[in-house]
Design an enzyme around this catalytic site. Structure first.
Site, short mmCIF file in Angstrom:
data_model
loop_
_atom_site.label_atom_id
_atom_site.label_comp_id
_atom_site.label_asym_id
_atom_site.label_seq_id
_atom_site.Cartn_x
_atom_site.Cartn_y
_atom_site.Cartn_z
N TRP A 181 -111.99 23.89 -77.46
CA TRP A 181 -113.29 24.41 -77.02
C TRP A 181 -113.88 25.29 -78.13
O TRP A 181 -113.19 26.11 -78.73
CB TRP A 181 -113.15 25.23 -75.73
N ASP A 223 -131.24 26.20 -67.02
CA ASP A 223 -129.80 25.96 -66.97
C ASP A 223 -129.22 26.47 -65.65
O ASP A 223 -129.93 26.57 -64.65
CB ASP A 223 -129.13 26.62 -68.19
N ASP A 224 -127.96 26.79 -65.64
CA ASP A 224 -127.23 27.16 -64.43
C ASP A 224 -127.89 28.33 -63.70
O ASP A 224 -128.45 29.23 -64.32
CB ASP A 224 -125.80 27.55 -64.84
N ARG A 258 -112.59 28.50 -63.70
CA ARG A 258 -114.00 28.88 -63.56
C ARG A 258 -114.41 28.92 -62.08
O ARG A 258 -115.53 28.58 -61.72
CB ARG A 258 -114.91 27.95 -64.36
N LYS A 302 -129.30 17.97 -67.73
CA LYS A 302 -128.09 18.29 -68.49
C LYS A 302 -126.91 18.24 -67.52
O LYS A 302 -126.80 19.08 -66.63
CB LYS A 302 -128.21 19.68 -69.12
N ASP A 305 -123.13 18.61 -66.74
CA ASP A 305 -121.99 19.35 -67.27
C ASP A 305 -120.70 18.98 -66.54
O ASP A 305 -120.72 18.40 -65.44
CB ASP A 305 -122.25 20.85 -67.17
N ASN A 336 -117.09 21.24 -66.43
CA ASN A 336 -116.56 22.47 -67.02
C ASN A 336 -115.10 22.77 -66.71
O ASN A 336 -114.68 23.93 -66.83
CB ASN A 336 -117.41 23.66 -66.57
N ASP A 367 -120.22 24.24 -77.42
CA ASP A 367 -120.75 25.52 -76.95
C ASP A 367 -120.88 26.53 -78.09
O ASP A 367 -121.50 27.57 -77.93
CB ASP A 367 -119.84 26.11 -75.87
#
Length: 690
Positions: free
Chosen positions: A168, A333-334, A410, A443, A445, A447, A513
């Site tokens: 990462w 985004d989020d 997460r 987008k 994702d 994660n 990232d």
């Protein structure tokens, strides 16, 4: 079009510069004949009559020569196919014939109820291979291992292996090392492509950036995978790869069921590593990437500006600033959905947060469109938070092992996308979302990795490793068909899901990232070995880089670094000064001018990012652009000159920055010796034929 010899057992596929040939012996053994420079069918026929060598009982004449090694018989190499049925393992096939349809060749074999079809297709100089297994019997059979292909290299001394490794925030780093006896195995056992390796390898003996033979292989699969590069006892080299990491079982095929492996593509080039990269890029732009001829827009993403603390008014303010510097796509985004005020809740509830977006996303999307930009959002559909309406209603929809703790990374779990009810739920949620507002971009994702990949109610639970990916692809295909105007980006905590499979269903990928512009040079250098700039998203973020390393860099260096791919901006524009906004507007305007070259042109890596000066060049038609970065200056010495490539040495080219005229094989020093004078400096130099 595949060519077939008169014996009906020898076939040749040819591209502009290369050929690939195979042969089925009278004993129904499929052997490899040739992969390399272009040859004629008569040459392949001559190769086919050469006898296999004799060996003592400790070796096999097939090993290192067989096109698709199966388990069983006189073979000791890693099998590409391992099947278990009725308590018996192994395959003893017979050749049943071949078929051609358009540019595709199919070689057909059978072992009792198992039908095996090996598929071949030449796309320019890229050979596409895949395999279909069908159960024509009455009893179920288990595919323990079903690789897409095995690639056989010619006899050479001193093979060298190139691969892309990382983690990462440090993905796609290139490494090269001598190949030694035994096996080198790379892959992912994490349920997705992974940050640790891209599914690509290249082998050479003495290639440079622009000269020498290079053999490359790239796998199109977005789940767990494995590529094994083996140097056998007689020094022959084979590369075998496909879906799944181990041999514990892929799928169980009931009577009448079939499985088609992912694509495994191979490329031979005599143009060095650069020539191989340009061929890979052209192949993906021509045959893999959706709508590849379209320019990808300059985007702004709100994540690093706001994180989870968002509102409609705040996003609208950022959108106005983004539009003022020339951004073409604004992405929220989020944090826009469910109870998503942090990473602990909301995943799975794909409805706008009523406190933050009381009238849904449409009012903000309309504001963004009125500013002349497209509108995009972030989603992570394959995940769920335990603190969500979805999980409270369906705790059995996640991957889990009975009697074991459900591991949370997460604060989230992985939905079992292999379940049809989960597939239908996500389709309904995402289709409704994309129909509720004028959304132009998603987008997507992913994660976290698989950890508790269980499915207690299924008779063959390990199938979820394969069926998750197949369902993901089907969901992408269904959404793209229903919403053809929506573009998709693949993200997985950065570059954790990048491969030919996902590239065929998305419009770009999030490379890493890590947005530090200096670190990005090495990441982008590795990425470019196989994938084109057309899909490589790169952002300009704030300085110092507080998210990773605290490094300070100029806006100039950050922009020129990100302009090597699909340019994006991810900084907090509300904190940028008027001078910074004006400078940013100039860089965005310049990027739009050079975008056709960067996103669609031929890439030449002039100097690798190994300290000092690094540079890349893009050539398209009569135009060229060089992006150069001076990482550090030593002893007060000016930056060295660059020898450009890809230009016609008989033609003259004008440097658009100075008006100077150069011949095609120019040694470029303007902007390098005079303009690059310190640490972390950068330059953009444009040339056009006159």
């Amino acid at each position: 079009m595949p060519e077939s010899a008169a014996d009906g057992r020898t076939w040749l596929l040819s591209g502009p510069h290369s050929s690939y040939a195979v042969h089925v012996t009278e004993a129904d053994e499929l052997v490899h004949l040739h992969w390399g420079p272009r040859l004629a069918l008569a040459d392949a026929e001559a190769l086919a009559v050469r006898p296999l060598p004799d060996y003592w009982a400790f070796e096999s004449p097939l090993d290192g020569r067989e096109e698709y090694p199966v388990e069983g018989g006189a073979r000791f190499v890693r099998p590409a196919l391992s099947v278990r049925t009725a308590g018996r393992r192994g395959t003893e096939w017979t050749f049943t014939g071949h078929e051609t349809e358009g540019d595709e060749l199919r070689l057909c074999f059978r072992d009792a109820g198992l039908a095996v079809t090996l598929h071949y297709r030449m796309r320019d100089d890229v050979v596409e291979r895949w395999t279909t297994l069908r159960n024509d019997g009455d009893e179920p059979l288990e595919l323990l291992r079903a690789d897409s292909a095995t690639w056989t290299l010619p006899d050479r001394d001193g093979w060298r292996l190139s691969q892309l490794h990382g983690r990462w925030a440090a993905e796609s780093r290139l490494t090269r090392a001598p190949l030694t006896y035994g096996e080198k195995v790379i892959g992912s056992r994490r349920g997705h492509t992974g940050h640790q390796h891209l599914p690509w390898v290249a082998l050479d003996t003495d290639a440079t950036e622009e000269r020498g033979e290079v053999y490359g292989c790239a796998l199109g699969w977005s789940g767990s995978w494995r590529i094994a590069v083996a140097q056998l006892p007689d020094a022959r080299v084979q590369v075998t790869g496909g879906a799944g990491y181990d041999d514990s079982g892929l799928l169980q095929l009931a009577a009448g069921e079939s499985f088609t492996t992912p694509l495994f593509a191979g490329l031979w080039s005599d143009g060095g590593f650069g020539g191989a990269s340009r061929a890979w890029h052209a192949y993906q732009r021509g045959y893999v990437i959706p709508d590849a001829e379209r320019d990808r827009p300059v985007l702004f993403n709100s994540w690093e500006a706001t994180f989870f603390d968002i509102s409609q008014e705040q996003q609208a303010t950022l959108a106005r600033r983004a539009a003022a510097i020339g951004v073409e796509l604004f992405v929220v985004d989020d944090g826009w959905f469910g109870a998503r005020t942090g990473d602990h809740a909301g995943l799975g509830d794909w409805r706008p947060n009523p406190d933050r977006f009381p009238a849904g996303l449409k009012p903000l999307a309309d504001q963004v469109h009125a500013l002349g930009m497209q509108f995009g959002i972030w989603v992570e559909p394959e995940m769920v938070n335990p603190d969500s309406d979805l999980y409270r209603a369906h705790p059995d929809w996640v991957q889990f092992q009975p009697g074991r703790k459900r591991t949370e990374f997460r604060n989230q779990l992985v939905l079992n996308l292999a379940r049809e009810d989960v597939q239908e739920y996500l389709w309904q949620q995402l289709d409704t979302l994309l129909s509720s507002a004028p959304i132009d971009y998603v987008k997507w994702d992913f994660n976290r990795c698989f950890t508790d990949a269980g499915w207690p109610d299924d008779p063959y639970p390990q199938r979820l490793w394969v069926d998750h990916v197949r369902a993901l692809y089907a969901l992408f295909d269904r959404l793209r068909a229903a919403h053809p105007g929506v573009a998709f980006e693949s993200c997985s905590g950065g570059g954790g899901r990048i491969d030919l499979g996902i590239a065929g269903r998305t419009d770009q990928v999030w490379t890493s990232d890590n947005t530090d512009p200096l670190d990005r040079l090495a990441i982008q250098h590795g990425f470019s070995q196989v994938h084109p700039a057309r899909i490589m998203a790169a952002w300009v973020t704030d300085s110092p880089n507080t998210q990773l390393n605290g490094r300070v860099s100029s806006l100039r260096f950050r922009f020129v670094s990100a302009m090597a791919g699909v340019l994006g901006v991810g900084g907090d524009l509300s904190e940028w000064t008027e001078e910074e906004l004006a400078e940013a507007r100039g860089w965005v305007e310049l990027y739009k001018e050079i975008r056709p070259l960067v996103q669609h042109g031929d890439l030449y890596r002039l100097r690798p990012p190994e300290g000092g000066l690094s540079a890349v060049q893009y050539v398209r038609g009569d135009e060229s652009v060089v992006l150069a970065w001076l990482q550090a200056q030593r002893y007060g010495e000016p930056a060295p000159v660059l020898r450009l490539r890809g230009l016609n040495p008989a033609e003259s080219y004008e440097c658009m920055e100075t008006g100077e005229v150069h011949r095609g094989a120019v040694l470029l020093n303007h902007g390098l010796r005079t303009g690059l004078r310190g640490d972390l400096d950068a330059a953009v130099i444009r040339l056009r034929r006159i």
